[in-house]
Motif scaffolding. Structure first.
Motif, PDB file in Angstrom:
ATOM      1  N   THR A  29       0.826  -1.207   0.000  1.00 46.68           N
ATOM      2  CA  THR A  29       0.000   0.000   0.000  1.00 46.68           C
ATOM      3  C   THR A  29       0.859   1.256   0.000  1.00 46.68           C
ATOM      4  O   THR A  29       0.641   2.181  -0.785  1.00 46.68           O
ATOM      5  N   TRP A  92      -2.700  -5.799  -0.257  1.00 44.20           N
ATOM      6  CA  TRP A  92      -3.098  -4.510  -0.838  1.00 44.20           C
ATOM      7  C   TRP A  92      -4.376  -4.633  -1.654  1.00 44.20           C
ATOM      8  O   TRP A  92      -4.969  -3.641  -2.022  1.00 44.20           O
ATOM      9  N   TRP A  93      -4.836  -5.895  -1.909  1.00 43.17           N
ATOM     10  CA  TRP A  93      -6.112  -6.067  -2.600  1.00 43.17           C
ATOM     11  C   TRP A  93      -7.296  -5.870  -1.671  1.00 43.17           C
ATOM     12  O   TRP A  93      -8.392  -5.593  -2.130  1.00 43.17           O
ATOM     13  N   LEU A 170     -12.604   2.280  -7.704  1.00 41.80           N
ATOM     14  CA  LEU A 170     -11.911   1.826  -6.494  1.00 41.80           C
ATOM     15  C   LEU A 170     -12.426   2.577  -5.272  1.00 41.80           C
ATOM     16  O   LEU A 170     -12.665   1.989  -4.213  1.00 41.80           O
ATOM     17  N   PHE A 203     -12.119  -3.465  -7.554  1.00 41.32           N
ATOM     18  CA  PHE A 203     -10.707  -3.239  -7.256  1.00 41.32           C
ATOM     19  C   PHE A 203      -9.865  -3.241  -8.528  1.00 41.32           C
ATOM     20  O   PHE A 203      -9.128  -2.306  -8.806  1.00 41.32           O
ATOM     21  N   TRP A 204     -10.000  -4.286  -9.347  1.00 42.69           N
ATOM     22  CA  TRP A 204      -9.108  -4.400 -10.507  1.00 42.69           C
ATOM     23  C   TRP A 204      -9.528  -3.508 -11.655  1.00 42.69           C
ATOM     24  O   TRP A 204      -8.714  -3.174 -12.508  1.00 42.69           O
ATOM     25  N   TYR A 206     -10.043  -0.549 -11.436  1.00 41.70           N
ATOM     26  CA  TYR A 206      -9.108   0.563 -11.304  1.00 41.70           C
ATOM     27  C   TYR A 206      -7.663   0.090 -11.213  1.00 41.70           C
ATOM     28  O   TYR A 206      -6.776   0.640 -11.858  1.00 41.70           O
ATOM     29  N   SER A 207      -7.405  -0.921 -10.401  1.00 38.63           N
ATOM     30  CA  SER A 207      -6.012  -1.184 -10.032  1.00 38.63           C
ATOM     31  C   SER A 207      -5.195  -1.796 -11.146  1.00 38.63           C
ATOM     32  O   SER A 207      -3.979  -1.726 -11.121  1.00 38.63           O
ATOM     33  N   HIS A 208      -5.837  -2.393 -12.162  1.00 34.14           N
ATOM     34  CA  HIS A 208      -4.990  -2.705 -13.313  1.00 34.14           C
ATOM     35  C   HIS A 208      -4.606  -1.431 -14.060  1.00 34.14           C
ATOM     36  O   HIS A 208      -3.423  -1.161 -14.231  1.00 34.14           O
ATOM     37  N   ALA A 210      -4.307   1.330 -13.007  1.00 32.05           N
ATOM     38  CA  ALA A 210      -3.387   2.080 -12.148  1.00 32.05           C
ATOM     39  C   ALA A 210      -1.933   1.766 -12.459  1.00 32.05           C
ATOM     40  O   ALA A 210      -1.073   2.641 -12.360  1.00 32.05           O
ATOM     41  N   TRP A 255      -8.848  -5.892 -17.005  1.00 29.80           N
ATOM     42  CA  TRP A 255      -8.664  -6.133 -15.578  1.00 29.80           C
ATOM     43  C   TRP A 255      -8.887  -7.569 -15.126  1.00 29.80           C
ATOM     44  O   TRP A 255      -8.317  -7.994 -14.123  1.00 29.80           O
TER      45      TRP A 255
END
Ligand code: HEM
Ligand SMILES: [Cu+2]
Length: 500
Positions: A29, A92-93, A170, A203-204, A206-208, A210, A255
């Protein structure tokens, strides 16, 4: 280094397992939300107005508000070490149901603080994104058409568009999870009919993308640095500019490659496998453009260029392991192993952090008005380059041999012990490598040789102003009359100002 210290031996003997969980959750994080994002946004905040010929960002107050949210995020995360139960442990997931268990039963717990921090960081970044996109669209100097912008500006533009479209997902997911945890809603709680996999999508989604928010500015840095130290124009400028936008677009539809083993139906896995492999096309175009730029150039290997080259080499390696992971038949085997950890550390340390160092050295004279010391810079590079490879290369054989990620102990197989020992030595070397960097930065900033306005004979608006620039950047807004990266041609970049 504590994590790698624990993994030096097969047993869980250095720290408690729950402490270990908290450590890797915080490591991921903090590195993402408090190192890569703020440092890149800081650099972009400094360079974008200079590069497009503007006096400042479009909304200075919004900028300040977004900035001051970052220390709040930091304080929330750090304070979670001092409350009962310690920091969040769900990685962090923060996947539910692990993240909604709340073993201490307290309302204020590590996971709640973590979710608050992520939500605030999300709001701060959305504010920043509005500011960057507006600045780049609206505040370019006369003559600075879109296709005259330096690639770094293109990269920031495409990255911030991703932020604008991805971050709400996210942030909403974090707020919903926070509600599950505190006021008893059940969006994601399977025991009450919620759907935990839905959170993975939030989550993914956004987080991909990201990861591209992080890597695109690094691609921008490479595109600035290679032409300067090769004395050649950037190869294929327009295609490189557009491939940033292409990466941003395609990154929004890949994602599910993080969810191949989350009960995802077969057709969906194949679809996302294809889109993921497709991302490597615009990415590959950039790599070829950089190689073609360097090819046959008059190369000057100073510290900035060395870091950029080292970062490029490690990016190619990480890209290849990325394509391997995008293949469903490969990923079902190595998912959740150290192979994945190896892949993303080659990107996040090998490429992003090395690229960030390249940028710091390259623009150091501009920012501070002082030159850095080359010999200390080279020492920093070699320690970091060797340390990175020692630390992260062994993770690939470890993953292929089946070592799981997020474990504090492992079976005492000789091959596990061998590779883990090397990785831990690499981590300590990486720790040591930051010392010459700190010495160099502090000593050069205080006592370094005075820097001229343009020590690298670089072409770009930021090199036409004094080192360091005035508070308002430009006394008179310049008019741009030629293409960027005109190395080897002798065209002036801006129209002569008429003295009055
Ligand atoms: C050629 C481009 C890339 C491809 C094809 C690719 C592909 C993948 C795939 C398929 C995974 C999922 C593996 C799994 O969980 O089983 C993955 C994980 C990951 N990738 Fe990449 N990747 C690429 C570039 C990048 C870049 C540029 C970054 C960062 C700047 C990055 C950061 C990550 C991270 C952080 C994870 C792990 C997330 C986690 O599980 O905690 N990747 N990558
Ligand atoms: Cu991804």
């Amino acid at each position: 280094m504590v994590i790698r210290g624990e993994l030096l031996t097969p047993d869980s003997d250095l720290i408690d397992r729950t402490v270990y969980n908290g450590m890797f959750t915080m490591h991921g994080t903090v590195m993402l939300f408090l190192w890569t994002f703020p440092s890149l946004v800081g650099l972009a905040n400094y360079l974008v107005p200079l590069m497009i010929g503007a006096r400042d960002m479009a909304f200075p107050r919004l900028n300040a508000a977004a900035f001051w949210m970052v220390p709040v995020v930091g304080i929330l995360l750090i304070s979670s070490f001092f409350i009962p139960g310690g920091p969040a442990q769900a990685g962090w997931w923060a996947y539910p149901p692990v993240s909604i268990q709340n073993p201490t039963g307290n309302l204020i717990n590590g996971q709640v603080l973590w979710l608050l921090a992520v939500a605030i960081s999300g709001v701060s970044s959305i504010m920043g994104a509005v500011n960057f996109v507006t600045t780049i669209v609206k505040m370019r100097a006369p003559g600075m058409g879109f296709f005259r912008m330096p690639i770094f500006v293109w990269a920031v533009f495409s990255a911030q568009i991703i932020q604008l479209f991805g971050l709400p997902a996210l942030t909403a997911g974090a707020v919903m999870l926070l509600m599950d945890l505190t006021v008893g809603t059940s969006f994601f709680n399977p025991a009450q009919g919620g759907n935990p996999v839905l959170f993975q999508h939030y989550f993914w989604f956004y987080s991909h993308p990201a990861v591209y928010v992080i890597i695109l500015p690094i691609f921008g840095i490479f595109s600035e640095i290679f032409p300067v130290y090769s004395r050649k124009p950037l190869f294929g400028y327009k295609v490189v500019a557009l491939s940033s936008m292409a990466i941003a677009l395609v990154s929004g539809i890949v994602w599910v490659h993080h969810m191949y083993v989350s009960g995802t139906p077969g057709w969906m896995r194949i679809l996302f496998m294809l889109t993921t492999m497709f991302v490597s096309v615009p990415t590959g175009i950039k790599v070829f453009a950089w190689v073609a730029t360097i090819w046959g150039g008059k190369i000057r290997l100073n510290t900035a260029m060395t870091f950029a080259l080292g970062g490029l080499v490690m990016f190619v390696f990480a890209g290849i392991t990325g394509i391997m992971l995008s293949s469903v038949p490969v990923d079902v085997h190595v998912n959740n192993t150290y192979f994945v950890v190896g892949h993303f550390h080659y990107v996040l340390y090998g490429t992003v952090t090395m690229g960030m160092y390249a940028a710091i050295y390259h623009w150091f004279p501009k920012m501070t008005g002082r030159m850095y010391m080359e010999s200390w810079g080279k020492l920093h590079f070699w320690l970091a380059f060797i340390g990175t490879n020692l630390n992260f290369l062994p993770m690939h054989p470890l993953g292929l041999q089946g070592m799981l990620r997020r474990v504090s102990s492992y079976p005492p197989f000789p091959e596990y012990i061998f590779w883990n020992t090397i990785a831990s030595l690499g981590a300590f070397l990486l720790g040591v490598s930051t010392l010459p960097f700190i010495v160099n930065m502090v000593a050069s900033w205080m006592h370094g040789e005075k820097a001229p306005d343009n020590p690298w004979r670089a072409i770009g608006l930021e090199w036409l102003v004094s080192s360091p620039p005035d508070v308002e950047n430009f006394e008179e807004i310049p008019t741009i009359i030629s293409e960027p990266y005109g190395y080897g041609k002798s065209e002036p970049l801006i129209a002569p100002t008429n003295p009055q």
